[in-house]
Design a protein around this motif. Structure first.
Motif, PDB file in Angstrom:
ATOM      1  N   ARG A  66       0.827  -1.204   0.000  1.00 45.50           N
ATOM      2  CA  ARG A  66       0.000   0.000   0.000  1.00 45.50           C
ATOM      3  C   ARG A  66       0.870   1.266   0.000  1.00 45.50           C
ATOM      4  NH1 ARG A  66      -5.207   0.977   0.489  1.00 45.50           N
ATOM      5  NH2 ARG A  66      -5.892   3.042   1.211  1.00 45.50           N
ATOM      6  N   ALA A  67       1.996   1.214   0.683  1.00 48.63           N
ATOM      7  CA  ALA A  67       2.877   2.380   0.758  1.00 48.63           C
ATOM      8  C   ALA A  67       3.429   2.752  -0.612  1.00 48.63           C
ATOM      9  CB  ALA A  67       4.023   2.096   1.715  1.00 48.63           C
ATOM     10  N   HIS A  68       3.384   1.819  -1.544  1.00 47.65           N
ATOM     11  CA  HIS A  68       3.926   2.064  -2.885  1.00 47.65           C
ATOM     12  C   HIS A  68       3.058   3.056  -3.662  1.00 47.65           C
ATOM     13  CE1 HIS A  68       6.982   0.963  -5.730  1.00 47.65           C
ATOM     14  NE2 HIS A  68       6.106   0.678  -6.664  1.00 47.65           N
ATOM     15  N   TYR A  69       1.771   3.178  -3.270  1.00 45.87           N
ATOM     16  CA  TYR A  69       0.895   4.107  -3.990  1.00 45.87           C
ATOM     17  C   TYR A  69       0.080   5.016  -3.064  1.00 45.87           C
ATOM     18  CZ  TYR A  69      -2.577   0.507  -2.866  1.00 45.87           C
ATOM     19  OH  TYR A  69      -3.377  -0.396  -2.199  1.00 45.87           O
ATOM     20  N   ASP A  70       0.199   4.819  -1.759  1.00 50.13           N
ATOM     21  CA  ASP A  70      -0.569   5.600  -0.785  1.00 50.13           C
ATOM     22  C   ASP A  70       0.416   6.313   0.147  1.00 50.13           C
ATOM     23  OD1 ASP A  70      -2.022   6.516   1.432  1.00 50.13           O
ATOM     24  OD2 ASP A  70      -3.438   4.854   1.359  1.00 50.13           O
ATOM     25  N   PHE A  71       0.456   7.643   0.106  1.00 50.37           N
ATOM     26  CA  PHE A  71       1.440   8.396   0.882  1.00 50.37           C
ATOM     27  C   PHE A  71       1.197   8.270   2.383  1.00 50.37           C
ATOM     28  CE2 PHE A  71       3.285  12.415   2.587  1.00 50.37           C
ATOM     29  CZ  PHE A  71       4.600  12.186   2.183  1.00 50.37           C
ATOM     30  N   HIS A  72      -0.054   8.139   2.787  1.00 46.22           N
ATOM     31  CA  HIS A  72      -0.356   7.958   4.212  1.00 46.22           C
ATOM     32  C   HIS A  72       0.255   6.642   4.708  1.00 46.22           C
ATOM     33  CE1 HIS A  72      -2.754   8.609   7.885  1.00 46.22           C
ATOM     34  NE2 HIS A  72      -2.832   7.300   7.920  1.00 46.22           N
ATOM     35  N   ALA A  73       0.084   5.580   3.920  1.00 44.78           N
ATOM     36  CA  ALA A  73       0.679   4.287   4.294  1.00 44.78           C
ATOM     37  C   ALA A  73       2.198   4.367   4.237  1.00 44.78           C
ATOM     38  CB  ALA A  73       0.169   3.191   3.357  1.00 44.78           C
ATOM     39  N   HIS A  74       2.718   5.085   3.249  1.00 45.34           N
ATOM     40  CA  HIS A  74       4.173   5.271   3.169  1.00 45.34           C
ATOM     41  C   HIS A  74       4.706   5.937   4.429  1.00 45.34           C
ATOM     42  CE1 HIS A  74       8.127   6.632   1.762  1.00 45.34           C
ATOM     43  NE2 HIS A  74       7.804   7.805   2.278  1.00 45.34           N
ATOM     44  N   TYR A 205       5.836  21.446   5.958  1.00 49.73           N
ATOM     45  CA  TYR A 205       6.145  21.775   4.566  1.00 49.73           C
ATOM     46  C   TYR A 205       5.411  20.828   3.615  1.00 49.73           C
ATOM     47  CZ  TYR A 205       8.829  22.399   0.276  1.00 49.73           C
ATOM     48  OH  TYR A 205       9.180  22.621  -1.034  1.00 49.73           O
ATOM     49  N   LEU A 206       5.423  19.521   3.949  1.00 49.09           N
ATOM     50  CA  LEU A 206       4.765  18.534   3.097  1.00 49.09           C
ATOM     51  C   LEU A 206       3.257  18.716   3.091  1.00 49.09           C
ATOM     52  CD1 LEU A 206       6.828  15.321   3.962  1.00 49.09           C
ATOM     53  CD2 LEU A 206       6.990  16.760   1.927  1.00 49.09           C
ATOM     54  N   TYR A 207       2.720  19.220   4.188  1.00 51.02           N
ATOM     55  CA  TYR A 207       1.276  19.484   4.257  1.00 51.02           C
ATOM     56  C   TYR A 207       0.869  20.488   3.179  1.00 51.02           C
ATOM     57  CZ  TYR A 207      -3.315  20.394   6.343  1.00 51.02           C
ATOM     58  OH  TYR A 207      -4.667  20.507   6.561  1.00 51.02           O
ATOM     59  N   ALA A 216      -2.821  16.319  -2.941  1.00 50.17           N
ATOM     60  CA  ALA A 216      -2.851  17.213  -1.787  1.00 50.17           C
ATOM     61  C   ALA A 216      -3.496  16.535  -0.581  1.00 50.17           C
ATOM     62  CB  ALA A 216      -3.598  18.494  -2.139  1.00 50.17           C
ATOM     63  N   THR A 217      -4.547  15.750  -0.827  1.00 51.60           N
ATOM     64  CA  THR A 217      -5.246  15.080   0.277  1.00 51.60           C
ATOM     65  C   THR A 217      -4.344  14.070   0.969  1.00 51.60           C
ATOM     66  OG1 THR A 217      -7.357  15.323  -0.886  1.00 51.60           O
ATOM     67  CG2 THR A 217      -7.265  13.713   0.902  1.00 51.60           C
ATOM     68  N   GLU A 218      -3.646  13.248   0.172  1.00 52.51           N
ATOM     69  CA  GLU A 218      -2.747  12.251   0.754  1.00 52.51           C
ATOM     70  C   GLU A 218      -1.561  12.919   1.450  1.00 52.51           C
ATOM     71  OE1 GLU A 218      -1.371   9.128  -1.689  1.00 52.51           O
ATOM     72  OE2 GLU A 218      -3.363   8.333  -2.120  1.00 52.51           O
ATOM     73  N   ALA A 219      -1.073  14.006   0.857  1.00 50.87           N
ATOM     74  CA  ALA A 219       0.064  14.709   1.465  1.00 50.87           C
ATOM     75  C   ALA A 219      -0.330  15.258   2.831  1.00 50.87           C
ATOM     76  CB  ALA A 219       0.527  15.840   0.552  1.00 50.87           C
ATOM     77  N   GLN A 220      -1.517  15.804   2.931  1.00 52.39           N
ATOM     78  CA  GLN A 220      -1.968  16.364   4.204  1.00 52.39           C
ATOM     79  C   GLN A 220      -2.150  15.269   5.236  1.00 52.39           C
ATOM     80  OE1 GLN A 220      -5.471  18.582   3.146  1.00 52.39           O
ATOM     81  NE2 GLN A 220      -4.313  20.131   2.012  1.00 52.39           N
ATOM     82  N   SER A 221      -2.736  14.154   4.834  1.00 53.18           N
ATOM     83  CA  SER A 221      -2.939  13.032   5.755  1.00 53.18           C
ATOM     84  C   SER A 221      -1.596  12.462   6.221  1.00 53.18           C
ATOM     85  CB  SER A 221      -3.765  11.954   5.051  1.00 53.18           C
ATOM     86  OG  SER A 221      -3.870  10.798   5.851  1.00 53.18           O
ATOM     87  N   GLY A 222      -0.677  12.265   5.271  1.00 55.04           N
ATOM     88  CA  GLY A 222       0.634  11.735   5.619  1.00 55.04           C
ATOM     89  C   GLY A 222       1.442  12.691   6.469  1.00 55.04           C
ATOM     90  N   ALA A 223       1.329  13.991   6.181  1.00 56.57           N
ATOM     91  CA  ALA A 223       2.078  14.998   6.944  1.00 56.57           C
ATOM     92  C   ALA A 223       1.600  15.058   8.394  1.00 56.57           C
ATOM     93  CB  ALA A 223       1.930  16.359   6.283  1.00 56.57           C
ATOM     94  N   ILE A 224       0.299  14.941   8.588  1.00 55.08           N
ATOM     95  CA  ILE A 224      -0.250  14.941   9.953  1.00 55.08           C
ATOM     96  C   ILE A 224       0.276  13.729  10.726  1.00 55.08           C
ATOM     97  CG2 ILE A 224      -2.377  14.642  11.296  1.00 55.08           C
ATOM     98  CD1 ILE A 224      -3.793  16.326   9.141  1.00 55.08           C
ATOM     99  N   LEU A 225       0.284  12.572  10.063  1.00 56.03           N
ATOM    100  CA  LEU A 225       0.803  11.367  10.709  1.00 56.03           C
ATOM    101  C   LEU A 225       2.287  11.526  11.026  1.00 56.03           C
ATOM    102  CD1 LEU A 225       0.384   8.440  11.610  1.00 56.03           C
ATOM    103  CD2 LEU A 225       0.843   7.717   9.261  1.00 56.03           C
ATOM    104  N   MET A 226       3.041  12.105  10.097  1.00 54.96           N
ATOM    105  CA  MET A 226       4.466  12.332  10.317  1.00 54.96           C
ATOM    106  C   MET A 226       4.692  13.263  11.501  1.00 54.96           C
ATOM    107  SD  MET A 226       7.177  13.986   7.615  1.00 54.96           S
ATOM    108  CE  MET A 226       8.945  13.992   7.917  1.00 54.96           C
ATOM    109  N   TYR A 227       3.885  14.310  11.599  1.00 55.44           N
ATOM    110  CA  TYR A 227       4.060  15.316  12.648  1.00 55.44           C
ATOM    111  C   TYR A 227       3.787  14.721  14.030  1.00 55.44           C
ATOM    112  CZ  TYR A 227       3.585  19.816  15.045  1.00 55.44           C
ATOM    113  OH  TYR A 227       3.739  20.877  15.904  1.00 55.44           O
ATOM    114  N   TYR A 228       2.612  14.119  14.191  1.00 54.22           N
ATOM    115  CA  TYR A 228       2.236  13.627  15.522  1.00 54.22           C
ATOM    116  C   TYR A 228       2.888  12.283  15.848  1.00 54.22           C
ATOM    117  CZ  TYR A 228      -1.160  17.398  15.689  1.00 54.22           C
ATOM    118  OH  TYR A 228      -1.739  18.647  15.708  1.00 54.22           O
ATOM    119  N   GLY A 229       3.016  11.399  14.843  1.00 50.90           N
ATOM    120  CA  GLY A 229       3.674  10.122  15.091  1.00 50.90           C
ATOM    121  C   GLY A 229       5.146  10.303  15.407  1.00 50.90           C
TER     122      GLY A 229
END
Length: 257
Positions: A66-74, A205-207, A216-229
């Protein structure tokens, strides 16, 4: 958004094998040394099992696919593979165990290697932070992120770098295994705080600026996970560093009193 081809099985195998070997060698070393020395702390073995298991989960199987095509999973894989797994494996003290398991001559050779100038340079917190945080900035702010999904060997190389940089960064801050090139607690604390800030800034920045090929939607979701995780893992490192600092200063404080 780019639609990447499914992740091939070969890179999953290549990235999983080192952690399988680490697990096997570690368990064998535990059994070997327990016959000669006092029992190896079980919690360290648990940490190793969790760390290697999490690393394999991040690079092989459904999450890796999934991480190969989903930035949140990545990004979930990044947190597991580049931050949490290195911390857990560092807490397992694998170098200390290997030194205990090796014959005296080989243990001395390994110790000599660990004392070498190149190892001291790589494990200095400033170098480790540059390789770790700097590498992430380079990955996500250039076309490298998109390219690694198109070229298998680049995919393998980048993931190897992410883990190794995360591991070296962790052991440069918290001394569990023998460290022969030591840096003061204050220096390590300052570098940790600065690195945490740069990691958080990158998430923000990624957000606003998605990597190439990411919506943009995946970037925002992934950036939030990166920030808090990322904050959660960093909080664990901060706690361990402060606890070690407190234990190191406590006898001196008692003596001064």
């Amino acid at each position: 958004m780019h639609h990447h081809a499914p992740l091939a099985i070969l890179p999953q195998i290549l990235l999983s094998i080192p952690f399988i070997l680490i697990f096997i060698v570690y368990i064998l070393a535990v059994f070997k040394t327990n016959r000669t020395y006092r029992p190896w702390p079980p919690y360290r073995t648990v940490m190793l099992c969790l760390g290697t298991g999490l690393a394999i989960l991040s690079v092989a199987g459904p999450l890796a696919e999934r991480a190969h095509y989903d930035f949140h999973a990545h990004m979930a894989g990044h947190l597991f593979f580049g931050m949490l797994a290195p911390l857990l494996i560092a807490l397992a003290a694998p170098i200390m165990l290997i030194l205990r398991a090796l014959p005296t001559r080989l243990a001395r050779l390994l110790s000599k290697g660990l004392k070498s100038r190149p190892i001291g340079w790589v494990t200095h917190p400033i170098t480790a932070a540059f390789l770790n945080i700097g590498g992430l900035w380079f990955l996500y702010t250039t076309s490298l992120y998109s390219l690694m999904h198109e070229h298998m060997w680049l995919h393998v190389f980048i993931h190897a770098h992410i883990f190794l940089a995360g591991y070296v960064f962790t052991i440069s801050l918290i001394y569990v295994d023998p460290i022969y090139h030591r840096v003061s607690y204050l220096t390590r604390a300052i570098i940790l705080v600065l690195s945490l800030a740069l990691h958080s800034i990158l998430a923000k920045y990624l957000y606003a600026n998605p990597p190439e090929g990411v919506s943009a939607t995946e970037a925002q979701s992934g950036a939030i996970l990166m920030y808090y995780g990322g904050d959660l893992v960093d909080a664990a490192i901060i706690f361990i560093l402060c606890w070690h600092w407190y234990k190191a200063a406590r006898p001196r404080a008692a003596f001064d009193g």
